[in-house]
Scaffold this motif. Sequence first.
Motif, PDB file in Angstrom:
ATOM      1  N   VAL A  11       0.751  -1.195   0.119  1.00 14.84           N
ATOM      2  CA  VAL A  11       0.127  -0.006   0.013  1.00 14.84           C
ATOM      3  C   VAL A  11       0.703   1.173  -0.072  1.00 14.84           C
ATOM      4  O   VAL A  11       0.505   2.119  -0.744  1.00 14.84           O
ATOM      5  CB  VAL A  11      -0.787   0.026   1.058  1.00 14.84           C
ATOM      6  CG1 VAL A  11      -1.469   1.313   1.505  1.00 14.84           C
ATOM      7  CG2 VAL A  11      -2.067  -1.196   0.917  1.00 14.84           C
ATOM      8  N   LEU A  12       1.981   1.339   0.875  1.00  8.19           N
ATOM      9  CA  LEU A  12       2.786   2.400   0.929  1.00  8.19           C
ATOM     10  C   LEU A  12       3.659   2.624  -0.250  1.00  8.19           C
ATOM     11  O   LEU A  12       3.712   3.852  -0.667  1.00  8.19           O
ATOM     12  CB  LEU A  12       3.680   2.343   2.051  1.00  8.19           C
ATOM     13  CG  LEU A  12       2.946   2.571   3.531  1.00  8.19           C
ATOM     14  CD1 LEU A  12       3.901   2.148   4.621  1.00  8.19           C
ATOM     15  CD2 LEU A  12       2.414   3.894   3.433  1.00  8.19           C
ATOM     16  N   MET A  13       4.058   1.562  -1.047  1.00  7.69           N
ATOM     17  CA  MET A  13       4.475   1.531  -2.297  1.00  7.69           C
ATOM     18  C   MET A  13       3.953   2.183  -3.346  1.00  7.69           C
ATOM     19  O   MET A  13       3.962   3.043  -4.184  1.00  7.69           O
ATOM     20  CB  MET A  13       5.432   0.456  -2.589  1.00  7.69           C
ATOM     21  CG  MET A  13       6.409  -0.081  -1.921  1.00  7.69           C
ATOM     22  SD  MET A  13       7.687   1.126  -1.952  1.00  7.69           S
ATOM     23  CE  MET A  13       8.266   1.062  -3.701  1.00  7.69           C
ATOM     24  N   ALA A  14       2.392   1.821  -3.550  1.00 10.02           N
ATOM     25  CA  ALA A  14       1.441   2.136  -4.491  1.00 10.02           C
ATOM     26  C   ALA A  14       1.321   3.679  -4.106  1.00 10.02           C
ATOM     27  O   ALA A  14       1.084   4.681  -5.114  1.00 10.02           O
ATOM     28  CB  ALA A  14       0.249   1.449  -4.368  1.00 10.02           C
ATOM     29  N   LEU A  15       1.072   4.049  -2.884  1.00 12.36           N
ATOM     30  CA  LEU A  15       0.955   5.611  -2.594  1.00 12.36           C
ATOM     31  C   LEU A  15       2.103   6.394  -3.122  1.00 12.36           C
ATOM     32  O   LEU A  15       1.897   7.581  -3.482  1.00 12.36           O
ATOM     33  CB  LEU A  15       0.613   5.714  -1.228  1.00 12.36           C
ATOM     34  CG  LEU A  15      -0.912   5.328  -0.729  1.00 12.36           C
ATOM     35  CD1 LEU A  15      -0.963   5.259   0.975  1.00 12.36           C
ATOM     36  CD2 LEU A  15      -1.925   6.159  -1.275  1.00 12.36           C
ATOM     37  N   THR A  80       7.421   6.661   8.114  1.00 11.18           N
ATOM     38  CA  THR A  80       6.854   7.169   6.758  1.00 11.18           C
ATOM     39  C   THR A  80       5.831   7.959   6.904  1.00 11.18           C
ATOM     40  O   THR A  80       5.724   9.286   6.256  1.00 11.18           O
ATOM     41  CB  THR A  80       6.276   5.773   6.089  1.00 11.18           C
ATOM     42  OG1 THR A  80       7.565   4.942   5.884  1.00 11.18           O
ATOM     43  CG2 THR A  80       6.019   6.346   4.506  1.00 11.18           C
ATOM     44  N   ILE A  81       4.771   7.778   7.717  1.00 17.32           N
ATOM     45  CA  ILE A  81       3.624   8.589   7.714  1.00 17.32           C
ATOM     46  C   ILE A  81       4.046  10.028   8.335  1.00 17.32           C
ATOM     47  O   ILE A  81       3.680  11.032   7.844  1.00 17.32           O
ATOM     48  CB  ILE A  81       2.666   7.932   8.854  1.00 17.32           C
ATOM     49  CG1 ILE A  81       2.052   6.600   8.120  1.00 17.32           C
ATOM     50  CG2 ILE A  81       1.484   8.986   9.162  1.00 17.32           C
ATOM     51  CD1 ILE A  81       1.230   5.719   9.058  1.00 17.32           C
ATOM     52  N   ILE A  82       4.855  10.134   9.534  1.00 17.24           N
ATOM     53  CA  ILE A  82       5.212  11.366   9.867  1.00 17.24           C
ATOM     54  C   ILE A  82       6.202  12.045   9.039  1.00 17.24           C
ATOM     55  O   ILE A  82       6.179  13.190   8.802  1.00 17.24           O
ATOM     56  CB  ILE A  82       5.891  11.015  11.521  1.00 17.24           C
ATOM     57  CG1 ILE A  82       4.724  10.294  12.660  1.00 17.24           C
ATOM     58  CG2 ILE A  82       6.325  12.363  12.095  1.00 17.24           C
ATOM     59  CD1 ILE A  82       5.388   9.886  13.953  1.00 17.24           C
ATOM     60  N   PHE A  83       7.318  11.246   8.663  1.00 14.93           N
ATOM     61  CA  PHE A  83       8.539  11.829   8.000  1.00 14.93           C
ATOM     62  C   PHE A  83       7.792  12.716   6.724  1.00 14.93           C
ATOM     63  O   PHE A  83       8.047  14.013   6.229  1.00 14.93           O
ATOM     64  CB  PHE A  83       9.520  11.082   7.982  1.00 14.93           C
ATOM     65  CG  PHE A  83      10.951  11.781   7.246  1.00 14.93           C
ATOM     66  CD1 PHE A  83      11.793  12.359   7.909  1.00 14.93           C
ATOM     67  CD2 PHE A  83      11.046  11.792   5.880  1.00 14.93           C
ATOM     68  CE1 PHE A  83      12.957  12.912   7.310  1.00 14.93           C
ATOM     69  CE2 PHE A  83      11.987  12.191   5.025  1.00 14.93           C
ATOM     70  CZ  PHE A  83      12.839  12.820   5.711  1.00 14.93           C
ATOM     71  N   LEU A  98       5.510  22.560  10.504  1.00 18.29           N
ATOM     72  CA  LEU A  98       5.851  21.141  10.344  1.00 18.29           C
ATOM     73  C   LEU A  98       7.006  20.518   9.973  1.00 18.29           C
ATOM     74  O   LEU A  98       7.369  19.421  10.394  1.00 18.29           O
ATOM     75  CB  LEU A  98       4.882  20.815   9.034  1.00 18.29           C
ATOM     76  CG  LEU A  98       3.267  21.020   9.297  1.00 18.29           C
ATOM     77  CD1 LEU A  98       2.604  21.036   7.635  1.00 18.29           C
ATOM     78  CD2 LEU A  98       2.819  19.760   9.981  1.00 18.29           C
ATOM     79  N   GLY A  99       7.995  21.464   9.902  1.00 16.13           N
ATOM     80  CA  GLY A  99       9.528  21.117   9.718  1.00 16.13           C
ATOM     81  C   GLY A  99       9.824  20.636  11.061  1.00 16.13           C
ATOM     82  O   GLY A  99      10.826  19.704  11.217  1.00 16.13           O
ATOM     83  N   ALA A 100       9.285  21.058  12.399  1.00 15.05           N
ATOM     84  CA  ALA A 100       9.712  20.463  13.566  1.00 15.05           C
ATOM     85  C   ALA A 100       9.271  19.097  13.859  1.00 15.05           C
ATOM     86  O   ALA A 100       9.515  18.414  14.754  1.00 15.05           O
ATOM     87  CB  ALA A 100       9.076  21.629  14.851  1.00 15.05           C
ATOM     88  N   ILE A 101       8.207  18.545  13.147  1.00 17.58           N
ATOM     89  CA  ILE A 101       7.591  17.369  13.295  1.00 17.58           C
ATOM     90  C   ILE A 101       8.416  16.313  12.514  1.00 17.58           C
ATOM     91  O   ILE A 101       8.523  15.192  12.939  1.00 17.58           O
ATOM     92  CB  ILE A 101       5.926  17.397  12.772  1.00 17.58           C
ATOM     93  CG1 ILE A 101       5.493  18.155  13.864  1.00 17.58           C
ATOM     94  CG2 ILE A 101       5.674  15.790  12.804  1.00 17.58           C
ATOM     95  CD1 ILE A 101       3.879  18.273  13.278  1.00 17.58           C
ATOM     96  N   THR A 102       8.954  16.710  11.272  1.00 20.66           N
ATOM     97  CA  THR A 102       9.849  15.716  10.482  1.00 20.66           C
ATOM     98  C   THR A 102      10.730  14.967  11.136  1.00 20.66           C
ATOM     99  O   THR A 102      10.997  13.866  10.927  1.00 20.66           O
ATOM    100  CB  THR A 102      10.376  16.496   9.112  1.00 20.66           C
ATOM    101  OG1 THR A 102       9.169  17.231   8.693  1.00 20.66           O
ATOM    102  CG2 THR A 102      10.928  15.704   8.181  1.00 20.66           C
ATOM    103  N   PRO A 103      11.468  15.307  12.154  1.00 20.81           N
ATOM    104  CA  PRO A 103      12.511  14.880  12.608  1.00 20.81           C
ATOM    105  C   PRO A 103      11.984  13.433  13.413  1.00 20.81           C
ATOM    106  O   PRO A 103      13.038  12.572  13.704  1.00 20.81           O
ATOM    107  CB  PRO A 103      13.397  15.881  13.578  1.00 20.81           C
ATOM    108  CG  PRO A 103      13.115  16.802  12.823  1.00 20.81           C
ATOM    109  CD  PRO A 103      11.804  16.889  12.431  1.00 20.81           C
ATOM    110  N   GLY A 105       9.763  11.573  12.555  1.00 21.56           N
ATOM    111  CA  GLY A 105       9.758  10.478  11.772  1.00 21.56           C
ATOM    112  C   GLY A 105      11.032   9.975  11.349  1.00 21.56           C
ATOM    113  O   GLY A 105      11.168   8.750  11.155  1.00 21.56           O
ATOM    114  N   GLY A 106      12.085  10.841  11.246  1.00 25.07           N
ATOM    115  CA  GLY A 106      13.511  10.482  10.914  1.00 25.07           C
ATOM    116  C   GLY A 106      13.938   9.510  12.198  1.00 25.07           C
ATOM    117  O   GLY A 106      14.759   8.730  11.852  1.00 25.07           O
ATOM    118  N   THR A 107      13.455  10.127  13.199  1.00 24.49           N
ATOM    119  CA  THR A 107      14.161   9.161  14.435  1.00 24.49           C
ATOM    120  C   THR A 107      13.548   7.713  14.397  1.00 24.49           C
ATOM    121  O   THR A 107      14.012   6.960  14.710  1.00 24.49           O
ATOM    122  CB  THR A 107      13.702  10.066  15.812  1.00 24.49           C
ATOM    123  OG1 THR A 107      14.262  11.109  15.673  1.00 24.49           O
ATOM    124  CG2 THR A 107      14.060   9.123  17.094  1.00 24.49           C
ATOM    125  N   ALA A 108      11.978   7.717  13.911  1.00 24.86           N
ATOM    126  CA  ALA A 108      11.477   6.204  13.910  1.00 24.86           C
ATOM    127  C   ALA A 108      12.279   5.515  12.837  1.00 24.86           C
ATOM    128  O   ALA A 108      12.496   4.411  12.858  1.00 24.86           O
ATOM    129  CB  ALA A 108       9.893   6.577  13.599  1.00 24.86           C
TER     130      ALA A 108
END
Length: 128
Positions: A11-15, A80-83, A98-103, A105-108
């Motif tokens: 699903v994530l690849m199709a998206l 994937t969802i967060i980053f 939103l740039g503050a949220i991206t890390p 996802g990177g940490t995940a």
Amino acid sequence: MQRMFIAWGAVLMALSVAIGAFGAHMLEDRIGADALAVYETGVHYHMIHGIAILITGLLAGVSGNSRGLFWVGTLFIVGTIIFSGSLYVLSISGIKWLGAITPIGGTAFIAGWIALMVSALSGRRQSR
């Protein structure tokens, strides 16, 4: 667990393909070059980790379900969802915080790769 992660990965690849095509064909003239580069970064990491989730499902099939692999796949999905998600929204909306949220996802993502290493080195099978 194997089927769940393979399904999530598919699903994530199709998206990622659909979202990438949308960016290439619909956003190119609507957002600036910098915002498009941010969007493309989201697609890039989205696709890489979609493949990683597929591989996690395949590993669960080969080596058996384990708590470690469960966390690997879960961290890749959350990452994937967060980053990527935050980069998509940031690039389209211009909402800078939103740039503050991206890390997060990177940490995940990083935690998922470390969990994969630990799982590979532990060699133990645990049913989840």
